[in-house]
Design a protein around this motif. Sequence first.
Motif, mmCIF file in Angstrom:
data_model
loop_
_atom_site.group_PDB
_atom_site.id
_atom_site.type_symbol
_atom_site.label_atom_id
_atom_site.label_comp_id
_atom_site.label_asym_id
_atom_site.label_seq_id
_atom_site.Cartn_x
_atom_site.Cartn_y
_atom_site.Cartn_z
ATOM 1 N N ILE A 228 -27.305 -3.109 22.550
ATOM 2 C CA ILE A 228 -27.073 -1.929 21.184
ATOM 3 C C ILE A 228 -27.712 -2.366 19.974
ATOM 4 C CG2 ILE A 228 -25.214 -1.296 19.769
ATOM 5 C CD1 ILE A 228 -23.257 -1.871 22.512
ATOM 6 N N ALA A 229 -28.113 -3.501 19.722
ATOM 7 C CA ALA A 229 -28.615 -4.192 18.397
ATOM 8 C C ALA A 229 -30.095 -3.738 18.615
ATOM 9 C CB ALA A 229 -28.588 -5.596 18.367
ATOM 10 N N ASP A 230 -30.623 -3.896 19.704
ATOM 11 C CA ASP A 230 -32.047 -3.479 20.107
ATOM 12 C C ASP A 230 -32.202 -1.881 19.762
ATOM 13 O OD1 ASP A 230 -32.975 -5.925 20.335
ATOM 14 O OD2 ASP A 230 -33.009 -5.603 22.661
ATOM 15 N N VAL A 231 -31.579 -1.155 20.398
ATOM 16 C CA VAL A 231 -31.426 0.265 20.130
ATOM 17 C C VAL A 231 -31.274 0.725 18.909
ATOM 18 C CG1 VAL A 231 -30.087 2.607 20.622
ATOM 19 C CG2 VAL A 231 -30.555 0.671 22.534
ATOM 20 N N LEU A 232 -30.633 0.189 18.043
ATOM 21 C CA LEU A 232 -30.396 0.406 16.810
ATOM 22 C C LEU A 232 -31.616 0.151 15.717
ATOM 23 C CD1 LEU A 232 -26.572 -0.652 16.121
ATOM 24 C CD2 LEU A 232 -27.423 1.762 16.176
ATOM 25 N N ALA A 233 -32.081 -0.966 16.055
ATOM 26 C CA ALA A 233 -33.370 -1.521 15.467
ATOM 27 C C ALA A 233 -34.447 -0.594 15.696
ATOM 28 C CB ALA A 233 -33.817 -3.027 15.961
ATOM 29 N N PHE A 234 -34.586 -0.152 16.942
ATOM 30 C CA PHE A 234 -35.471 0.916 17.348
ATOM 31 C C PHE A 234 -35.606 2.175 16.613
ATOM 32 C CE2 PHE A 234 -37.304 4.139 20.030
ATOM 33 C CZ PHE A 234 -38.873 3.835 20.095
ATOM 34 N N ALA A 235 -34.305 2.643 16.345
ATOM 35 C CA ALA A 235 -34.017 3.826 15.881
ATOM 36 C C ALA A 235 -34.329 3.795 14.289
ATOM 37 C CB ALA A 235 -32.701 4.274 16.017
ATOM 38 N N ARG A 236 -33.859 2.583 13.639
ATOM 39 C CA ARG A 236 -34.129 2.312 12.276
ATOM 40 C C ARG A 236 -35.576 2.500 11.918
ATOM 41 N NH1 ARG A 236 -29.834 -1.730 12.481
ATOM 42 N NH2 ARG A 236 -27.970 -0.668 11.989
ATOM 43 N N VAL A 256 -37.013 -17.264 9.504
ATOM 44 C CA VAL A 256 -36.631 -16.623 10.831
ATOM 45 C C VAL A 256 -36.344 -17.494 11.956
ATOM 46 C CG1 VAL A 256 -37.847 -15.480 12.590
ATOM 47 C CG2 VAL A 256 -37.929 -14.308 10.401
ATOM 48 N N VAL A 257 -37.165 -18.496 11.892
ATOM 49 C CA VAL A 257 -36.942 -19.574 12.937
ATOM 50 C C VAL A 257 -35.882 -20.487 12.742
ATOM 51 C CG1 VAL A 257 -38.110 -21.766 13.525
ATOM 52 C CG2 VAL A 257 -39.638 -19.988 13.148
ATOM 53 N N PRO A 281 -40.429 -6.699 3.136
ATOM 54 C CA PRO A 281 -39.664 -7.817 3.748
ATOM 55 C C PRO A 281 -38.694 -7.270 4.688
ATOM 56 C CG PRO A 281 -38.921 -7.693 1.453
ATOM 57 C CD PRO A 281 -40.162 -6.835 1.490
ATOM 58 N N ALA A 282 -37.844 -6.129 4.521
ATOM 59 C CA ALA A 282 -36.781 -5.833 5.449
ATOM 60 C C ALA A 282 -37.341 -5.400 6.742
ATOM 61 C CB ALA A 282 -35.996 -4.738 4.796
ATOM 62 N N LEU A 283 -38.516 -4.980 6.987
ATOM 63 C CA LEU A 283 -39.223 -4.734 8.038
ATOM 64 C C LEU A 283 -39.977 -5.705 8.604
ATOM 65 C CD1 LEU A 283 -40.651 -1.049 7.004
ATOM 66 C CD2 LEU A 283 -38.325 -1.526 7.972
ATOM 67 N N LEU A 284 -40.484 -6.558 7.626
ATOM 68 C CA LEU A 284 -41.323 -7.432 8.181
ATOM 69 C C LEU A 284 -40.587 -8.897 8.919
ATOM 70 C CD1 LEU A 284 -44.288 -8.675 8.205
ATOM 71 C CD2 LEU A 284 -43.778 -10.135 6.213
ATOM 72 N N ARG A 285 -39.415 -8.987 8.624
ATOM 73 C CA ARG A 285 -38.462 -9.950 9.049
ATOM 74 C C ARG A 285 -38.093 -9.711 10.629
ATOM 75 N NH1 ARG A 285 -35.035 -13.880 7.036
ATOM 76 N NH2 ARG A 285 -35.304 -13.027 5.093
ATOM 77 N N PRO A 286 -37.484 -8.300 10.884
ATOM 78 C CA PRO A 286 -37.264 -7.915 12.252
ATOM 79 C C PRO A 286 -38.552 -8.021 13.156
ATOM 80 C CG PRO A 286 -37.078 -6.088 10.982
ATOM 81 C CD PRO A 286 -37.139 -7.359 10.130
ATOM 82 N N LEU A 287 -40.020 -7.644 12.597
ATOM 83 C CA LEU A 287 -41.029 -7.940 13.105
ATOM 84 C C LEU A 287 -41.411 -9.345 13.634
ATOM 85 C CD1 LEU A 287 -44.002 -6.911 13.985
ATOM 86 C CD2 LEU A 287 -44.717 -7.212 11.828
ATOM 87 N N LEU A 288 -41.233 -10.298 12.732
ATOM 88 C CA LEU A 288 -41.464 -11.550 13.209
ATOM 89 C C LEU A 288 -40.250 -12.190 14.129
ATOM 90 C CD1 LEU A 288 -42.366 -13.450 9.700
ATOM 91 C CD2 LEU A 288 -43.840 -12.970 11.666
ATOM 92 N N GLN A 289 -39.061 -11.811 13.799
ATOM 93 C CA GLN A 289 -38.289 -12.320 14.830
ATOM 94 C C GLN A 289 -38.285 -11.752 16.170
ATOM 95 O OE1 GLN A 289 -34.455 -10.230 13.104
ATOM 96 N NE2 GLN A 289 -33.961 -12.103 11.898
ATOM 97 N N THR A 359 -40.368 -1.667 19.237
ATOM 98 C CA THR A 359 -39.811 -1.684 17.675
ATOM 99 C C THR A 359 -40.920 -2.326 16.838
ATOM 100 O OG1 THR A 359 -37.496 -1.883 18.485
ATOM 101 C CG2 THR A 359 -37.889 -2.562 16.350
ATOM 102 N N CYS A 360 -41.537 -3.345 17.422
ATOM 103 C CA CYS A 360 -42.449 -4.218 16.768
ATOM 104 C C CYS A 360 -43.761 -3.020 16.388
ATOM 105 C CB CYS A 360 -43.229 -5.321 17.507
ATOM 106 S SG CYS A 360 -42.014 -6.732 17.665
ATOM 107 N N ARG A 361 -44.154 -2.441 17.326
ATOM 108 C CA ARG A 361 -45.380 -1.135 17.063
ATOM 109 C C ARG A 361 -44.823 -0.337 15.801
ATOM 110 N NH1 ARG A 361 -48.658 1.555 21.730
ATOM 111 N NH2 ARG A 361 -49.908 -0.001 21.489
ATOM 112 N N ARG A 362 -43.679 0.139 16.047
ATOM 113 C CA ARG A 362 -43.071 0.950 14.811
ATOM 114 C C ARG A 362 -43.101 0.389 13.694
ATOM 115 N NH1 ARG A 362 -38.252 5.143 16.218
ATOM 116 N NH2 ARG A 362 -39.215 6.322 17.912
ATOM 117 N N LEU A 363 -42.711 -0.921 13.634
ATOM 118 C CA LEU A 363 -42.627 -1.476 12.356
ATOM 119 C C LEU A 363 -44.062 -1.655 11.491
ATOM 120 C CD1 LEU A 363 -39.702 -4.151 13.180
ATOM 121 C CD2 LEU A 363 -39.648 -2.363 11.485
ATOM 122 N N VAL A 364 -44.852 -2.040 12.420
ATOM 123 C CA VAL A 364 -46.169 -2.101 12.046
ATOM 124 C C VAL A 364 -46.882 -0.788 11.576
ATOM 125 C CG1 VAL A 364 -48.698 -3.055 12.899
ATOM 126 C CG2 VAL A 364 -46.669 -4.300 13.377
#
Length: 390
Positions: A228-236, A256-257, A281-289, A359-364
Motif C-alpha cells: 500500500i505504501a508503494d502504491v501511494l508513493a507511485f501515485a504521489r 536514508v541508510v 529533497p522530499a522527492l530525492l529521499r524516496p528515490l534514494l530509499q 516510482t524512481c523513474r517518475r521521481l527522476v
Amino acid sequence: MITAQDAARREMIAAYDVVDGPPEPDLEGIVRIAAVLCGVSTAVVNIIDDRQQHQVAAVGFEPAVCSREDSMCAVIVRSADPVPVFVADAREDERFADNPFVTGEIARVRFYASSPLVSPSGVVVGTLCVFDESTGSLTPDRAQTLDLLARQVIDVLELRRMTRALRATNEQLSHFAGQISHDLRSPLTALTGFLEIAADDAEAAGAMRAASLMARAGAAADRMGDMIADVLAFARAGGAKPHLEDVDLGRLAREVVDDLSGPDDASAITLAADVAVRADPALLRPLLQNLVVNARKFAGAVRERPRIEVRAHALPSGWRITVDDDGPGIPVAERERVFRLFERGADEAAAGSGIGLATCRRLVAAHGGQIGVEESPLGGARFWVLLPRD
C-alpha cells in the motif's frame, strides 16, 4: 544532426498521431472552409517534421508527402518567429521563386497564403495553407480568418492528443486496479488464514504454535502495508512538481541508510556522495530509499553480507548518482523492463511489488533527469541517475 527545435517538433507530432493515419474529418472540414473563405481552389493542412512535409488534409488535390527541402511552408517552420505569409505571386518572391511547387516541377503555385500551426507549448508543427495557380490577394479580414482557422486545427490536434492520453490512462488504471487487487489478495488471504488457524488451534496446539502463526500473520500484514505504501508513493510521484533547493546529498544519503538499517541488517554500505545538488529533497529521499532497498533486496538474496555503494559527483551539466550492488545483476534484455509498473525481478526470493523502480523513474522525470541501469564494477547492478542543473 537534429536540432532541439526539430526534436521538440517530432515529439509533438508523434503525440498528435495524425501522420500516416486515416483522414481526420474535422481537419478536412477546416480546409474546405479555408478554401471557400479565401476564394481559392486548394487548401491543405501540412505537418512538417525534420525530414518531410505530410499533407494530412486537403481539398482540391490528393494529399501526399514531400521532402521538407521542397516544401514552401518549411520557410515558416524554420523561422525563429513564425508569422503568417501572404504572397500574391510566388514567382516574384525570392523565398519561393525557385521552389519546385512554383517552377512547375511539382506544381505551378502563384497565389500563396499560409498560417503557422503552433501548439500550446509553442512548438510549430506545420501550417494551414491556401494557394492557387492564379495570382491573387487576401483581404485583412480573410487573413485574420485563416489565422483563426489555423488555431482551430491546433484545437483538433490537441483534442486528439488528450483523447489518446485519456484512453491510455484509463487502460493503465484498469490494469493498475486489477493488479493491485490481485497482489493484495494474496497476503490478505494468508493473513486471514493464519489468524483463523491460530484461533482454532490456540488451545490444542499450545502457545508456541499460536505464536508462530501470529508471527506469520504479522508478516503477511507487513507485506500488505509495504504494498500500500508503494502504491501511494507511485501515485504521489506521478503528480510531483519539484521545489528545487540546494541539497546536501551526502547527509541525505546517510539519513536514508540510517532509517533503513535495522538490527538484522547485514549490508555493508559505502557512501561517497558528499556533493550539493539542486533538487527537491522530499522527492530525492524516496528515490534514494527505493534504490538502496532494491540493491539490498537483490544482493541480499544471494549474499549473506551484500555490498552496496552510493556515490555521486558533479558534471558540467548536472550531477550523476550511482547505487551499486554485488548481487546477481540485471541482463541487458531486462534493463528497460524493470522500470515498468508491476514488473518484478526474475529472482522470486527478492521479488517485490513491482512499483519501486517505476516510482524512481517518475521521481527522476519530475526533475527533468534520466535513470538507467548497467553492469556494476561490484559484479551486480549499477543504477545511475542524471539530475540536470537547470
